[in-house]
Design a protein around this motif. Structure first.
Motif, PDB file in Angstrom:
ATOM      1  N   UNK A   1       7.098  19.654  -2.627  1.00 33.44           N
ATOM      2  CA  UNK A   1       7.521  18.842  -3.769  1.00 33.44           C
ATOM      3  C   UNK A   1       6.791  17.524  -3.809  1.00 33.44           C
ATOM      4  N   UNK A   2       7.177  16.688  -4.755  1.00 30.87           N
ATOM      5  CA  UNK A   2       6.545  15.372  -4.914  1.00 30.87           C
ATOM      6  C   UNK A   2       7.576  14.286  -4.642  1.00 30.87           C
ATOM      7  N   UNK A   3       7.210  13.362  -3.784  1.00 34.87           N
ATOM      8  CA  UNK A   3       8.134  12.311  -3.344  1.00 34.87           C
ATOM      9  C   UNK A   3       7.478  10.942  -3.545  1.00 34.87           C
ATOM     10  N   UNK A   4       8.290   9.937  -3.776  1.00 35.08           N
ATOM     11  CA  UNK A   4       7.734   8.588  -3.948  1.00 35.08           C
ATOM     12  C   UNK A   4       8.408   7.597  -3.008  1.00 35.08           C
ATOM     13  N   UNK A   5       7.653   6.576  -2.638  1.00 36.23           N
ATOM     14  CA  UNK A   5       8.195   5.494  -1.812  1.00 36.23           C
ATOM     15  C   UNK A   5       7.412   4.225  -2.132  1.00 36.23           C
ATOM     16  N   UNK A   6       8.022   3.104  -1.845  1.00 37.51           N
ATOM     17  CA  UNK A   6       7.368   1.818  -2.122  1.00 37.51           C
ATOM     18  C   UNK A   6       7.352   1.009  -0.838  1.00 37.51           C
ATOM     19  N   UNK A   7       6.223   0.343  -0.576  1.00 38.31           N
ATOM     20  CA  UNK A   7       6.134  -0.479   0.623  1.00 38.31           C
ATOM     21  C   UNK A   7       5.539  -1.832   0.237  1.00 38.31           C
ATOM     22  N   UNK A   8       5.772  -2.850   1.077  1.00 39.81           N
ATOM     23  CA  UNK A   8       5.287  -4.183   0.719  1.00 39.81           C
ATOM     24  C   UNK A   8       3.851  -4.385   1.200  1.00 39.81           C
ATOM     25  N   UNK A   9       2.971  -4.661   0.264  1.00 45.94           N
ATOM     26  CA  UNK A   9       1.578  -4.924   0.606  1.00 45.94           C
ATOM     27  C   UNK A   9       1.319  -6.418   0.655  1.00 45.94           C
ATOM     28  N   UNK A  10       0.066  -6.795   0.450  1.00 42.38           N
ATOM     29  CA  UNK A  10      -0.295  -8.211   0.491  1.00 42.38           C
ATOM     30  C   UNK A  10       0.058  -8.921  -0.814  1.00 42.38           C
TER      31      UNK A  10
ATOM     32  N   UNK B   1       2.349  -7.703  -3.124  1.00 44.34           N
ATOM     33  CA  UNK B   1       3.618  -7.225  -3.683  1.00 44.34           C
ATOM     34  C   UNK B   1       3.845  -5.768  -3.313  1.00 44.34           C
ATOM     35  N   UNK B   2       4.579  -5.079  -4.169  1.00 43.66           N
ATOM     36  CA  UNK B   2       4.931  -3.695  -3.841  1.00 43.66           C
ATOM     37  C   UNK B   2       3.760  -2.726  -4.072  1.00 43.66           C
ATOM     38  N   UNK B   3       3.657  -1.772  -3.165  1.00 42.67           N
ATOM     39  CA  UNK B   3       2.633  -0.728  -3.300  1.00 42.67           C
ATOM     40  C   UNK B   3       3.369   0.612  -3.435  1.00 42.67           C
ATOM     41  N   UNK B   4       3.426   1.154  -4.661  1.00 45.51           N
ATOM     42  CA  UNK B   4       4.116   2.433  -4.853  1.00 45.51           C
ATOM     43  C   UNK B   4       3.214   3.623  -4.504  1.00 45.51           C
ATOM     44  N   UNK B   5       3.777   4.547  -3.781  1.00 44.13           N
ATOM     45  CA  UNK B   5       2.984   5.700  -3.318  1.00 44.13           C
ATOM     46  C   UNK B   5       3.703   6.995  -3.688  1.00 44.13           C
TER      47      UNK B   5
ATOM     48  N   UNK C   1       0.224   3.908  -6.926  1.00 38.47           N
ATOM     49  CA  UNK C   1       0.528   3.438  -8.277  1.00 38.47           C
ATOM     50  C   UNK C   1       0.070   2.012  -8.513  1.00 38.47           C
ATOM     51  N   UNK C   2       0.487   1.443  -9.646  1.00 40.22           N
ATOM     52  CA  UNK C   2       0.070   0.084 -10.031  1.00 40.22           C
ATOM     53  C   UNK C   2       0.451  -0.916  -8.942  1.00 40.22           C
ATOM     54  N   UNK C   3      -0.466  -1.789  -8.598  1.00 43.36           N
ATOM     55  CA  UNK C   3      -0.224  -2.743  -7.519  1.00 43.36           C
ATOM     56  C   UNK C   3      -1.038  -4.002  -7.751  1.00 43.36           C
TER      57      UNK C   3
ATOM     58  N   UNK D   1      -8.007  -5.260  -0.470  1.00 43.52           N
ATOM     59  CA  UNK D   1      -6.939  -4.252  -0.439  1.00 43.52           C
ATOM     60  C   UNK D   1      -7.334  -2.999  -1.214  1.00 43.52           C
ATOM     61  N   UNK D   2      -8.093  -3.203  -2.275  1.00 45.94           N
ATOM     62  CA  UNK D   2      -8.485  -2.047  -3.110  1.00 45.94           C
ATOM     63  C   UNK D   2      -9.319  -1.042  -2.313  1.00 45.94           C
ATOM     64  N   UNK D   3      -9.993  -1.521  -1.269  1.00 44.46           N
ATOM     65  CA  UNK D   3     -10.811  -0.600  -0.456  1.00 44.46           C
ATOM     66  C   UNK D   3      -9.894   0.331   0.336  1.00 44.46           C
ATOM     67  N   UNK D   4      -8.793  -0.222   0.845  1.00 40.28           N
ATOM     68  CA  UNK D   4      -7.812   0.626   1.555  1.00 40.28           C
ATOM     69  C   UNK D   4      -7.201   1.629   0.570  1.00 40.28           C
ATOM     70  N   UNK D   5      -6.929   1.160  -0.641  1.00 41.54           N
ATOM     71  CA  UNK D   5      -6.337   2.035  -1.659  1.00 41.54           C
ATOM     72  C   UNK D   5      -7.287   3.171  -2.025  1.00 41.54           C
ATOM     73  N   UNK D   6      -8.564   2.858  -2.006  1.00 39.31           N
ATOM     74  CA  UNK D   6      -9.571   3.870  -2.345  1.00 39.31           C
ATOM     75  C   UNK D   6      -9.756   4.870  -1.202  1.00 39.31           C
ATOM     76  N   UNK D   7      -9.740   4.365   0.039  1.00 39.09           N
ATOM     77  CA  UNK D   7     -10.121   5.232   1.162  1.00 39.09           C
ATOM     78  C   UNK D   7      -8.972   5.934   1.877  1.00 39.09           C
ATOM     79  N   UNK D   8      -7.857   5.215   2.075  1.00 39.40           N
ATOM     80  CA  UNK D   8      -6.809   5.777   2.938  1.00 39.40           C
ATOM     81  C   UNK D   8      -6.165   7.060   2.403  1.00 39.40           C
TER      82      UNK D   8
END
Ligand SMILES: Cc1cc2nc3c(=O)[nH]c(=O)nc-3n(C[C@H](O)[C@H](O)[C@H](O)COP(=O)(O)OP(=O)(O)OC[C@H]3O[C@@H](n4cnc5c(N)ncnc54)[C@H](O)[C@@H]3O)c2cc1C
Length: 211
Positions: free
Chosen positions: A28-37, A39-43, A58-60, A67-74
């Motif tokens: 299934x598909x699950x979502x969670x939000x964590x605190x980044x540098x 603000x919130x980083x929705x995944x 998601x939008x961050x 930070x965008x490099x981590x978003x692109x690569x991780x």
């Protein structure tokens, strides 16, 4: 000039291969939000029975170029390695941590074993060793390192420029976009007489709260 030089980035997302074996999830598909540098980083994570199929961020408000490099690569590294035992992206530790934490939360929701996925089992980092020869190795691809590299290259030296971050430019990559060079030829040509390197030093010290 720089593109003719050898540039090494010492960073990276180092995927530790083979960490997850026979993982099971409730598909299934699950979502969670964590605190980044910033603000919130929705995944959002999609699982099949035995695999992490996709990781989407998601939008961050993480810092562009850092930070965008981590978003692109991780997300890709997580899917490729089927693991949470990954190093963060250099310079983007907070964003990297936020992504890994949110994916871990999704794994938990899907009934997966976070501890197992976080174990670095076959700790064989995908790092390529290479021996390079040069007259000069410059450490740090900020303004000073780039200038030194270009100049040494212009003087006929073979130069290697080494940078630990996933981007070049150092502080110049995040600064105000201007360069203050008091006492410069440009200032003289413009007839500036009320400025000097000494005044700049004073300004900078004041700017830094005398620290
Ligand atoms: C927020 C901010 C705003 C600024 N605004 C202005 C401005 O408007 N105008 C202005 O003229 N100046 C400004 N400055 C100052 C200016 O940006 C810096 O003085 C200048 O960029 C410093 O360049 P540098 O090459 O000496 O050092 P840095 O830019 O710090 O470069 C050092 C480099 O070395 C790398 N490095 C360090 N250790 C290692 C290692 N062990 N291995 C590999 N690489 C390594 C670092 O990652 C970095 O890329 C600002 C600075 C900041 C932070």
């Amino acid at each position: 000039m720089l593109n003719k030089l050898v540039f090494l980035s010492a960073l990276s997302v180092v995927a530790l291969s083979g960490a997850a074996q026979a993982a099971t999830f409730n598909p299934g598909t699950y979502t969670a939000v964590s605190k980044g540098n910033g603000g919130e980083v929705p995944v959002t994570v999609t699982f099949t029975k035995n695999a992490i199929e996709s990781v989407k961020i998601g939008a961050n408000k993480e810092t562009p170029g850092i930070g965008s490099i981590a978003i692109e690569k991780l997300p890709k590294a997580i899917v490729d390695s089927q693991s949470l035992a990954l190093n963060g992206v250099s310079g983007a530790s907070i964003t990297s941590h936020a992504i890994l934490a949110a994916v871990a939360a999704c794994v938990k929701q899907a009934g997966g074993n976070v501890d197992e996925l976080s174990k670095a089992k076959a700790q064989k980092a995908v790092v390529k060793n290479e021996t390079l020869n040069a007259d000069i190795a410059v450490v740090g691809a900020g303004a000073a390192g780039q200038t030194a590299t270009i100049r040494a290259s212009q003087l006929g030296k073979k130069v290697i420029l080494i940078e630990k971050m996933p981007f070049t430019g150092g502080a110049a990559a995040v600064n105000g976009g201007t360069v203050v060079i008091q006492g410069s030829k440009i200032q003289k040509e413009a007839g500036v007489k009320d400025d000097s390197p000494a005044i700049m030093t004073e300004d900078y010290i004041k700017n830094g709260h005398n620290l």
